[in-house]
Design an enzyme around this catalytic site. Structure first.
Site, mmCIF file in Angstrom:
data_model
loop_
_atom_site.group_PDB
_atom_site.id
_atom_site.type_symbol
_atom_site.label_atom_id
_atom_site.label_comp_id
_atom_site.label_asym_id
_atom_site.label_seq_id
_atom_site.Cartn_x
_atom_site.Cartn_y
_atom_site.Cartn_z
ATOM 1 N N THR A 1 75.591 32.796 9.532
ATOM 2 C CA THR A 1 75.644 33.010 10.686
ATOM 3 C C THR A 1 77.088 33.010 10.940
ATOM 4 O O THR A 1 78.113 32.398 10.445
ATOM 5 C CB THR A 1 74.943 31.897 11.646
ATOM 6 O OG1 THR A 1 74.134 31.815 10.961
ATOM 7 C CG2 THR A 1 75.724 32.157 12.936
ATOM 8 N N GLY B 1 74.420 26.851 10.614
ATOM 9 C CA GLY B 1 74.227 25.778 9.641
ATOM 10 C C GLY B 1 72.285 26.227 8.989
ATOM 11 O O GLY B 1 72.101 27.510 9.917
ATOM 12 N N HIS B 2 71.995 25.018 8.943
ATOM 13 C CA HIS B 2 70.404 24.726 9.352
ATOM 14 C C HIS B 2 69.671 25.516 10.542
ATOM 15 O O HIS B 2 69.730 23.990 11.405
ATOM 16 C CB HIS B 2 69.545 23.619 8.327
ATOM 17 C CG HIS B 2 68.359 24.076 8.129
ATOM 18 N ND1 HIS B 2 67.263 23.568 9.245
ATOM 19 C CD2 HIS B 2 67.505 24.855 7.955
ATOM 20 C CE1 HIS B 2 65.765 23.508 8.689
ATOM 21 N NE2 HIS B 2 65.884 24.411 8.010
ATOM 22 N N ARG C 1 60.847 35.657 13.550
ATOM 23 C CA ARG C 1 62.209 34.640 13.850
ATOM 24 C C ARG C 1 62.613 34.753 14.597
ATOM 25 O O ARG C 1 63.727 35.201 14.041
ATOM 26 C CB ARG C 1 62.032 33.594 12.290
ATOM 27 C CG ARG C 1 62.771 32.654 12.677
ATOM 28 C CD ARG C 1 63.453 32.786 11.380
ATOM 29 N NE ARG C 1 64.528 31.179 11.131
ATOM 30 C CZ ARG C 1 65.698 31.200 11.395
ATOM 31 N NH1 ARG C 1 67.153 32.615 11.233
ATOM 32 N NH2 ARG C 1 66.934 29.900 11.592
ATOM 33 N N VAL C 2 62.883 33.330 15.824
ATOM 34 C CA VAL C 2 64.263 33.459 16.490
ATOM 35 C C VAL C 2 65.378 32.311 16.242
ATOM 36 O O VAL C 2 64.588 31.343 15.160
ATOM 37 C CB VAL C 2 63.744 33.152 17.743
ATOM 38 C CG1 VAL C 2 65.014 33.526 19.222
ATOM 39 C CG2 VAL C 2 62.813 34.165 18.452
ATOM 40 N N SER C 3 66.106 33.363 15.125
ATOM 41 C CA SER C 3 67.357 32.106 15.056
ATOM 42 C C SER C 3 67.978 31.198 16.076
ATOM 43 O O SER C 3 67.520 31.650 17.461
ATOM 44 C CB SER C 3 68.242 33.340 14.326
ATOM 45 O OG SER C 3 69.042 31.938 14.655
#
Lengths: 323, 323
Positions: B176, B228-229, B204-206
């Site tokens: 990112t 990050g995660h 999938r929404v980040s």
């Protein structure tokens, strides 16, 4: 449930949306909220989990055509329905959210499946429906969702009214639904579901499925579900703001009122929220004209825990019935 | 710019993602971050706004195939690309976000158009592309976005590694990108953009486009961009948590470190964040092995404001060059 230690008195609070609810809708709205609270409380009373309770309560509100969620969702600019839902559990902070989903009878149950089964937190449209189908969740065609009321609302939609009044007074239908619960094991959960706002752009994402905006749950602070002007709720992260205030030492009641006041002064929007913490302290507050709510249990109910359901749609007129 | 009162020394901070960046990628990554900071700072130096500066910086990172955003976005399970971006301005708290968008060369510019032109805060997929087309933003076919590196990464993808290590160590590509800025008028802004995670589910929404998770900006607290995660970042609302800590009295540096520590202890995920407040105080912190970052200005640069760009990808080895 034998062998399970029940350490807490359960609490459930539900809301049916904060907006200028017209007089003729009040009875249906209040009765719907009361019924949802009773259904959720039944789960808690039998030793069930808070997450099961909020999903049960919100499913009841989704099935009720009086509310803008599931059946009765408002129509977008294209005359279609796109729904959004969120669930969060306060023990693990695990989240499940779905946005812009069609056909699923109970979007909150899709959010629950995402929470339980997906490595991801938030799925859009088709991806959510794919999960729902994999787990055999009920589907409906579009006619099931659309009521005469929402058809009328789209017909009467006036862009000017929406743009100006909608922002500050939330006069048009915004009746997002939600629930928060504390179970007998001391865990918190929240759930929020909505059909969005009348005449919204196709693909507009509501605040409801957004963790920290439409809802938040953390055993270390509070469980929250919000409603009102979605864009304002997102700009201030209303649910997380309430959680931050509780973490800083405020009771849920004060935190909820303070965050809504802050939202109004900072970005101009109105709304409402319900909250509960692990001590059973409850917050119910709104800056709109009305918000339908119902509650069973809570630390302010001395010695009569679970004996009464309280409900209403304004600040002054609280109704009380035996459970 | 004549007639404009410049009350603040401008600051820009950018990041290129917090993860286990392999040695062979460090030079490209650091140089890309440095270039983006320089481009954003040019806007600020000429009296431009913080929102223009962060969009400029993030566009530069999106155009750079070394980063997982825009060109160079990682591939989802279907071998396709779905991108997400967020911008937020700290004066009004206005937000623009887009999720699961395809074809737009610069998702951050689509988010900016949504911020400026849409009554809504967050648009999904096709709705975002429709806005982009209405405003003639550049589009590309899928070949433009896909690099040999991301094709290789999908091929090497191992579900077990992803599920276990990915969650806690962020070993796989998660780069990112983001930027935060303080302009000479004393306003804050943030921008975040991503192609998500390798082999992610379609839809999938980040966390990146989610206000309060991928970023947050409020002149009354701080501007933040996170990386990050993603699922962990969402669960704790990392960006808003940092803003809450600053509002409670912590400096951005301490708030950023505390929030990342809290995320790790509460939900187990690693990540990084950059932040700046209206006093020019900067936070750059990460709990992953590495995070590429670059910075120009800030309250710790005494008497040499805007003379140097600092950059690096770990905590010990800070590089410094004249601007």
């Amino acid at each position: 449930m034998n062998g399970v230690v029940k350490t807490h008195q359960p609490v459930i609070v539900v809301h049916g949306g904060a907006w200028k609810i017209p007089d003729h809708m009040i009875t249906d709205s209040e009765q719907g909220a009361k019924l949802a609270a009773l259904e959720g409380y039944k789960v808690l009373k039998s030793g069930g989990s808070c997450i099961d309770a909020v999903v049960k309560a919100v499913s009841s509100l989704e099935d009720n055509p009086a509310f803008d969620a599931g059946r009765g969702s408002v129509l977008n600019e294209a005359g279609g329905v796109e729904m959004h839902a969120l669930v969060m559990r306060g023990d693990t902070c695990d989240v499940g959210g779905v946005l812009c989903i069609q056909h699923a009878r109970n979007p909150v149950q899709v959010a629950r499946i995402i929470l339980d089964e997906s490595p991801h937190c938030l799925l859009a449209g088709e991806a959510g429906l794919k999960m729902a189908r994999k787990h055999n969740l009920p589907e409906e065609n579009i006619d099931y969702f659309i009521t005469d009321h929402v058809k009328e609302e789209l017909k009467n939609f006036d862009k000017y009214t929406q743009a100006v009044d909608g922002l500050f007074n939330t006069n048009t239908g915004h009746d997002t639904v939600g629930a928060v619960a504390l179970d007998c094991h001391g865990n918190l959960a929240c759930a929020t579901s909505t059909g969005g706002i009348t005449a919204q752009q196709v693909g507009r994402v509501s605040d409801s499925p957004i963790v920290g905006s439409g809802g938040y749950a953390d055993n270390e602070s509070v469980a929250v579900s919000t409603t009102g002007h979605g864009e304002s709720i997102m700009k201030v992260n209303l649910a997380k703001t309430i959680a931050c205030y509780v973490e800083a030492g405020l009771a849920p009641k004060e935190a909820t009122a303070k965050a809504l006041k802050k939202m109004n002064s900072r970005v101009g929007g109105s709304g409402g929220a319900i909250s509960v913490d692990t001590r059973g302290r409850v917050g119910v507050h709104f800056t709109t004209e009305r918000m339908t709510w119902a509650k069973i249990g809570g630390s302010d109910v001395n010695g009569v825990v679970g004996k009464f359901v309280e409900f209403g749609c304004d600040a002054t007129n609280v109704k009380k019935e035996s459970v």
